[in-house]
Design a protein around this motif. Sequence first.
Motif, short mmCIF file in Angstrom:
data_model
loop_
_atom_site.label_atom_id
_atom_site.label_comp_id
_atom_site.label_asym_id
_atom_site.label_seq_id
_atom_site.Cartn_x
_atom_site.Cartn_y
_atom_site.Cartn_z
N GLY A 37 16.36 -0.98 0.87
CA GLY A 37 16.16 0.46 0.75
C GLY A 37 15.71 0.89 -0.62
N GLN A 38 15.33 -0.08 -1.46
CA GLN A 38 14.87 0.21 -2.80
C GLN A 38 13.65 -0.66 -3.11
OE1 GLN A 38 18.58 -0.85 -4.74
NE2 GLN A 38 19.00 1.31 -5.17
N VAL A 39 12.80 -0.16 -4.00
CA VAL A 39 11.63 -0.93 -4.44
C VAL A 39 11.84 -1.29 -5.90
CG1 VAL A 39 9.13 -0.89 -4.82
CG2 VAL A 39 10.10 0.21 -2.79
N SER A 40 11.90 -2.58 -6.17
CA SER A 40 12.13 -3.07 -7.53
C SER A 40 10.82 -3.11 -8.31
CB SER A 40 12.74 -4.46 -7.49
OG SER A 40 11.80 -5.40 -6.99
N VAL A 41 10.93 -3.33 -9.60
CA VAL A 41 9.75 -3.47 -10.44
C VAL A 41 8.87 -4.63 -9.95
CG1 VAL A 41 8.96 -4.06 -12.77
CG2 VAL A 41 10.85 -2.46 -12.47
N ASP A 42 9.51 -5.74 -9.61
CA ASP A 42 8.78 -6.91 -9.15
C ASP A 42 8.01 -6.61 -7.88
OD1 ASP A 42 7.89 -9.48 -9.23
OD2 ASP A 42 9.76 -10.41 -8.60
N GLU A 43 8.67 -5.96 -6.93
CA GLU A 43 8.02 -5.62 -5.66
C GLU A 43 6.86 -4.64 -5.90
OE1 GLU A 43 11.81 -6.03 -2.59
OE2 GLU A 43 11.60 -4.21 -3.80
N TRP A 44 7.08 -3.70 -6.80
CA TRP A 44 6.05 -2.72 -7.15
C TRP A 44 4.80 -3.40 -7.73
CZ3 TRP A 44 4.97 2.44 -6.91
CH2 TRP A 44 4.15 3.01 -7.89
N CYS A 45 5.03 -4.31 -8.68
CA CYS A 45 3.90 -5.00 -9.33
C CYS A 45 3.14 -5.87 -8.35
CB CYS A 45 4.40 -5.83 -10.50
SG CYS A 45 4.97 -4.86 -11.92
N ASN A 46 3.86 -6.58 -7.50
CA ASN A 46 3.20 -7.43 -6.50
C ASN A 46 2.32 -6.62 -5.56
OD1 ASN A 46 3.94 -10.21 -6.95
ND2 ASN A 46 6.03 -9.66 -6.41
N MET A 47 2.82 -5.47 -5.14
CA MET A 47 2.07 -4.64 -4.20
C MET A 47 0.78 -4.12 -4.83
SD MET A 47 3.21 -0.98 -2.65
CE MET A 47 3.20 -0.38 -4.34
N TRP A 48 0.84 -3.63 -6.08
CA TRP A 48 -0.35 -3.09 -6.72
C TRP A 48 -1.31 -4.20 -7.16
CZ3 TRP A 48 -2.07 1.43 -5.82
CH2 TRP A 48 -1.20 2.49 -5.55
N ASP A 49 -0.79 -5.38 -7.39
CA ASP A 49 -1.66 -6.50 -7.69
C ASP A 49 -2.50 -6.85 -6.46
OD1 ASP A 49 -2.70 -8.52 -9.39
OD2 ASP A 49 -1.41 -10.01 -8.43
N ALA A 50 -1.88 -6.78 -5.30
CA ALA A 50 -2.61 -7.04 -4.05
C ALA A 50 -3.70 -5.98 -3.85
CB ALA A 50 -1.65 -7.03 -2.87
N TYR A 51 -3.39 -4.73 -4.18
CA TYR A 51 -4.38 -3.66 -4.09
C TYR A 51 -5.55 -3.93 -5.03
CZ TYR A 51 -6.59 0.86 -4.97
OH TYR A 51 -7.51 1.87 -5.13
N ALA A 52 -5.25 -4.32 -6.25
CA ALA A 52 -6.29 -4.55 -7.26
C ALA A 52 -7.25 -5.65 -6.83
CB ALA A 52 -5.66 -4.90 -8.61
N LYS A 53 -6.74 -6.63 -6.10
CA LYS A 53 -7.58 -7.74 -5.65
C LYS A 53 -8.50 -7.33 -4.52
CE LYS A 53 -4.26 -11.29 -7.03
NZ LYS A 53 -3.20 -12.21 -6.57
N ASP A 54 -8.10 -6.31 -3.74
CA ASP A 54 -8.93 -5.88 -2.62
C ASP A 54 -8.69 -4.40 -2.32
OD1 ASP A 54 -10.58 -5.73 -0.44
OD2 ASP A 54 -9.26 -6.84 0.91
#
Length: 224
Positions: free
Chosen positions: A116-133
């Motif tokens: 039920g929470q989004v950590s810094v690590d999860e946040w960074c991974n998600m936006w890194d995926a966006y940046a790649k595509d």
Amino acid sequence: MFCEYRLCGKLLNKNRKLNRESVFKNLNFESYCVKKEYSTMSISAFRKKKLLYVFNVFFDINNSGEIDKKDFEIAIQKICDLRGWPAGSPKNTETHEVMFKIWEGLRSKADKDNDGQVSVDEWCNMWDAYAKDPSNALEWQQRYMNFMFDLEDASNDGAIDASEFSIVCSSYGLDKAECEDAFKKMSQGADEVTREQFAVLWQEFWQSDDPSAPGNFIFGKTSF
């Protein structure tokens, strides 16, 4: 290597009279933070600074060290107060609906451990995926981009000017003068930024490693 905030967030909650920056300056990271190397090794130090800035200023409103639904409830109240949208009004209701859709989209895609929470690590991974595509952007990411543009476009004329931009960004605790400077850099001297231009700048913010790229300034900060 960045510091995992989970333990630090508990300390912040015990120091509510201090803001996040002052607490972090006085923390001994070696003693209080369990350090772990993120799996997001493809993210440069510059991009990580941008990601953490948005995480801390625009999402983790209650300074817990993670993003949860309570942050969105606080953000909704802040937005409605800023715009003068009372409870029960159409814009207040619309803001609740849009923001909770953004939260559910963010939680469902980024909250990998389902706590039920989004950590810094999860946040960074998600936006890194966006940046790649970025052509494969998640629905909530597109929704959030359009929400931010519409919020800043107070005149509803299809473009953002420096005043509109700085009023919204400064409501998150940023210095208004810096926000105005950020707009000048973002717009490259133009008086307005259209929705189409905003979309290009938005993508550039998450992707670019160039400190001078105009998209870096889309959240009101002039340097990282």
